[in-house]
Design an enzyme around this catalytic site. Sequence first.
Site, PDB file in Angstrom:
ATOM      1  CG  ASP A 183      -2.025   1.012   1.155  1.00  0.00           C
ATOM      2  OD1 ASP A 183      -2.070   1.779   0.181  1.00  0.00           O
ATOM      3  OD2 ASP A 183      -2.866   1.022   2.081  1.00  0.00           O
ATOM      4  CG  HIS A 199      -1.333   4.647   2.878  1.00  0.00           C
ATOM      5  ND1 HIS A 199      -0.228   3.900   3.157  1.00  0.00           N
ATOM      6  CD2 HIS A 199      -2.336   4.111   3.581  1.00  0.00           C
ATOM      7  CE1 HIS A 199      -0.544   2.936   4.006  1.00  0.00           C
ATOM      8  NE2 HIS A 199      -1.819   3.026   4.276  1.00  0.00           N
ATOM      9  CD  GLU A 205      -4.490  -0.742  -0.581  1.00  0.00           C
ATOM     10  OE1 GLU A 205      -4.335  -1.985  -0.496  1.00  0.00           O
ATOM     11  OE2 GLU A 205      -4.979  -0.075   0.351  1.00  0.00           O
ATOM     12  CD  GLU A 218      -7.626   2.992   1.357  1.00  0.00           C
ATOM     13  OE1 GLU A 218      -6.833   2.104   1.023  1.00  0.00           O
ATOM     14  OE2 GLU A 218      -7.667   3.475   2.488  1.00  0.00           O
ATOM     15  CG  HIS A 227      -9.789  -0.150   2.457  1.00  0.00           C
ATOM     16  ND1 HIS A 227     -10.270   0.735   3.391  1.00  0.00           N
ATOM     17  CD2 HIS A 227      -8.450  -0.176   2.620  1.00  0.00           C
ATOM     18  CE1 HIS A 227      -9.265   1.228   4.080  1.00  0.00           C
ATOM     19  NE2 HIS A 227      -8.144   0.692   3.646  1.00  0.00           N
TER      20      HIS A 227
END
Length: 431
Positions: A247, A249, A273, A299, A349
């Site tokens: 991830d 973010h 991600e 997400e 998510h």
Amino acid sequence: MKAQIPTSKKSSRRNFFSKAALGVSGAMLATSYDGLAESIEKTPKASAPSDLKITDIKCGFIRGEHSLFVKIYTNQDIVGHGQAVDGVYGTYYVVNHLAQRHLIGQNPLNIHRLQEEMRRGGLFKGAQAGMYVCVMTAIETALWDILGKALGVPVYQLLGGKFRDNIRVYCDTAGSRLEPEEMGRRAKEDVDKYGFTAVKFDIDDRGDPNKLDPYNWSVSIPELRRMEAQIAAVREAVGPDIDICVDCHGRFDEAAGMKIAKALEPYNLMWLEEPVPAEVPASYARIRASTTTPICGGENWYLTYGFREAFELGAVDVIMPDLQKCGGLGEGQRIANLANTYNVPFAPHMVASYLGAMSSAHVCAAVPNFLILEWQIYFHKNEMFNEIVTFDGPMLTEDGHIPVKNVPGIGVEINEEGMRKYASPGIPFFK
Ligand code: MG
């Protein structure tokens, strides 16, 4: 068929749940539930759905206002439970506004209509994304719980039935942003101890001394080397058959996203991600076209409308709506079905609680293109998560799957008393 309603709705409801409580093991529940026909037969005895009305909505916030829990009350003692996360800070008055404006006095079983009235009624109040949609999400989820309890069926059945009984999860570990060797050790520990077949790590690190500065999200060569060493250590520790997700973010710029995806190609990731901010789906598409590493996002997209552009652009290999943010369980199913028309798998998510996990699991059961659902290692380390909800039967199998609850509604309820001590200060708690 009003005559068939038990005179004491309370005792009827007690029997209803004592039956569920008797089937404490997942196996017993699975064998005691024969599906829709049995439930329809029971429906007139359970409640009078056509006479249901919403009488009140109350809410509580915990985890520093990260998590919103709502309870929707009805005139037949059926209470719906729902949760939303992330974009719920300061939304106590949004919950009350939606309750007063769109919900109290309405039949809670018209879920899609109520959802559409909240959405259209909020088009100039921010109903496209963010906090408004997060609050709608908690409410919509609680409405599904009411519908299931009123008809005597699990939510997955209301969504059209299930493709699978057990929902595979990946573990978001506590081992991110560590030295490579420690990341590998934690990955192996989670796999061995809890039976997970997939793990996730964070590699974006604002504190990396090799960053140009805390605001620039290009990637330097030493930073890239650090990331590669971390994921190489995880792959080495877990072996070739465990899936690894990474991830970012949504932090990096596009060139950095391309470099990271390319550098991690040898490690056969399940996905990379949110390499770049969610606001630019076209950037995802260009990164995806540049690499064999699968790209995942979603997400921070809201409602089916918010996902459409990503599919049209071919932006992602895997779609990951957060079902405690994106609009709710029906909305999650719509997103999954849209994804399916683009041959994109669905991997929600999930950073919520056991209520959020089980709510998500019902949707995952009811769509063909489900890939995997997120699970949190902190469920195993923080007793709070056991105190704030109630449920019967196992939440996770020894091989890292959630058995979908075969009880009316979602199958996990808010434990108001257990939650009270964690309530965010200064905000009314279920008042
Ligand atoms: Mg993420």
